[in-house]
Enzyme design. Structure first.
Site, PDB file in Angstrom:
ATOM      1  CG  ASP A 341      -0.094  -0.061   2.526  1.00 58.84           C
ATOM      2  OD1 ASP A 341       0.907  -0.817   2.563  1.00 58.84           O
ATOM      3  OD2 ASP A 341      -0.437   0.651   3.485  1.00 58.84           O
ATOM      4  CD  GLU A 342      -1.027   4.736   2.963  1.00 53.69           C
ATOM      5  OE1 GLU A 342      -1.759   5.699   3.185  1.00 53.69           O
ATOM      6  OE2 GLU A 342      -0.489   4.095   3.869  1.00 53.69           O
TER       7      GLU A 342
END
Ligand code: ACM
Length: 531
Positions: A341-342
């Site tokens: 993620d991210e």
């Protein structure tokens, strides 16, 4: 994809250290467990998660007495001992398991269940002469035992002896889950949680038939699992946490203790090693993992998206393989969570190049990949699972994933993130995904919520809890309860049983149970709590 703020602190509007103690004083846990309400008999209509079928028989109440024994032959014995461990402290009764001479009014656990109950289902029969739980597996018996304890008065949850009587309402419950995968998550990376804190949460969520524990073991602020081949990850990379207080880590022995404890609660641990972003703790521990060969300092803030493993260096993949090999060896379950993620500091091209080298490593060490839904960009193979954490009801990556045969684990952040504040007055938590009151957490259907994701592509649900603002068990409990039981019901109960009016009235009866057990919870004004 939903926009997540790079600076969560700015959105949170909180003073990280200062606000944290308020929850406990504002919301005291622990009603006096000897009140008459606690001694009142339970009914069959307050069970959470709601069972598939309930047939009360008011003429057949059962009373647990000092003579009650548990009969749990063969492989059922472990669940029998667990149940005895629940019943002994509060009743003060001996509750022997498999005594040479049966008692009167016994509780029998038997692995003779109807195959139609499936691997996790059970049938619970309460009659005046005996209680019987039937299942096809010990998982099913364990689930039946969680229902059984909810049929006893709330005082049964107390760690100390309480007055009886210990009456269970007569009738029959037939039950099995809608989704096989019902998960809770903890984040010991942002603030470290001890082994005992993790065990405490395992026990609390097991009561609501959660059967997976996802541990977010690494992030910018700390690397929390000892890796023998890269010792500085924990010798150096675990020393701090959010706010700069001392961190900590699990030795491999500690971690195995957690895995085994979870298994004793019929729960599988899913370890997450987040990469290629969320890796400052690793990058600060080993200079050679950085593209420029310079180790950054440890990070104790709560921003996201600034760190990345060096996608073009060979040593990155030596590192990742060593970590995956060691973590896989500590993991009895099928899944290894690789984060993903991210990764805002990694170009899409680099991200896909990185994942296409990492995914085969997960397979090489015998595991199936699970990752936050962004890793769908790398088109993982059909047995990979995407965990959706967006704040809308879908993402094109999910549709592509479903077309490939991937399953989706549903954890929409604006419904399931237990670290979001309940409302603007909640002293803990963040609010980037919005406020989540109990009705919001309950108000969606995992089988139809995600656009273009049919129910058969939904592996299950998870309630994540990131811990930028959470430091103690009391904090964890205040944020998880009662939203965790709401998510647990969405994961377990048949679609036709999902009804807010019913849920809130059933949940109301759990206030005294949670209080008797000595744990904290948020006394949401949406729930007509029983005292
Ligand atoms: C996440 O909340 N960044 C998965």
């Amino acid at each position: 994809m939903s926009a997540r703020p790079r600076s969560r602190a700015a959105k949170a509007g909180l003073a990280v250290a200062g606000a944290l103690l308020v929850a406990g004083t504002a919301v005291p846990a622990g009603a006096d467990p000897t009140t008459t309400a606690d001694r009142a008999a339970s009914t069959m209509d307050t069970i959470v998660p709601a069972p598939e079928s309930v047939k009360p028989n008011p003429a057949a109440d059962f009373e647990l007495t000092a003579q009650t024994a548990i009969l749990a032959p063969g492989e059922a014995a472990g669940v029998g001992e667990y149940l005895a461990g629940v019943l002994r402290p509060s009743t003060g009764f001996p509750v022997p398991v498999n005594p040479a001479l049966p008692g009167t009014g016994d509780i029998a656990l038997a692995l003779d269940g109807d195959p139609a109950l499936g691997p996790q289902g059970y049938r619970l029969q309460v009659a005046d002469e005996a209680v019987r739980v039937h299942a096809t597996s010990t998982d099913g018996l364990f689930n039946g035992v969680q229902t059984l304890r909810q049929l006893l008065p709330a005082g049964i949850e107390s760690p100390t002896a309480q007055p009886g009587p210990w009456t269970m309402p007569g009738g029959e419950i037939t039950d099995k889950p809608r989704f096989g995968h019902r998960s809770a998550q903890l984040d010991p990376a942002r603030h470290f949680f001890t082994v005992d804190m993790v065990k405490r949460y395992i026990d609390q969520v097991a009561k609501y038939k959660i059967n997976k524990l996802h541990l977010h073991l690494t992030d910018d602020q700390g690397w929390r699992l000892q890796i023998n081949s890269w010792p500085r990850l924990t010798e150096f990379g675990a020393q701090t946490e959010v706010g700069g207080t001392p961190g900590g880590y699990y030795t491999q022995q500690d971690y195995t203790e957690i895995v085994n404890y979870a298994a004793s609660r019929h729960m599988t641990v899913i370890p997450e090693i987040d990469m290629p972003g969320h890796t400052n703790a690793a990058l600060s521990s080993y200079a050679e993992l950085n593209c420029d060969g310079v180790a950054p300092p440890p990070y104790t803030g709560i921003d996201v998206g600034f760190s990345s493993l060096c996608v073009n260096k060979d040593i990155t993949y030596t590192f990742v393989e060593d970590v995956i090999r060691e973590v896989a060896a500590l993991t009895p379950g099928p899944y290894l969570h690789i984060g993903g993620d991210e990764a805002h500091s990694t170009t899409d091209e680099d991200y896909v190049a990185f994942m296409s080298k990492v995914l085969p490593l997960v397979e090489k060490y015998g595991k199936k990949p699970l990752g936050w839904h962004e890793y769908g960009k790398a088109a993982p193979k059909g047995d990979a699972v995407l965990q959706f954490w967006g704040t809308t009801n879908g993402d094109p990556l999910l549709n592509e994933a479903v077309a490939r045969g991937n399953e989706v684990l549903a954890s929409p952040a604006n419904k399931t993130y237990l670290d979001m504040k309940y409302d603007e007055n909640t002293p803990l938590g963040l609010q980037w995904a919005g406020f989540i009151e109990v009705a919001d957490a309950y108000g969606w259907d995992p089988g139809s919520y995600l656009q273009g994701v049919p129910e058969e592509s939904v592996l299950g649900v998870e309630a994540p809890m990131f811990s930028e603002t959470l430091e103690t068990s009391q904090h964890i409990e205040f944020m998880a309860f009662p939203r965790l039981p709401a998510i647990a019901e969405l994961g377990w109960s048949p679609k036709g049983a999902l009804n807010w009016e019913s849920f809130k009235n059933r949940l109301a009866a759990h206030g005294p149970r949670l209080a008797a057990s000595g744990q904290d919870f948020y006394r949401s004004p949406q729930i007509p709590w029983q005292e």
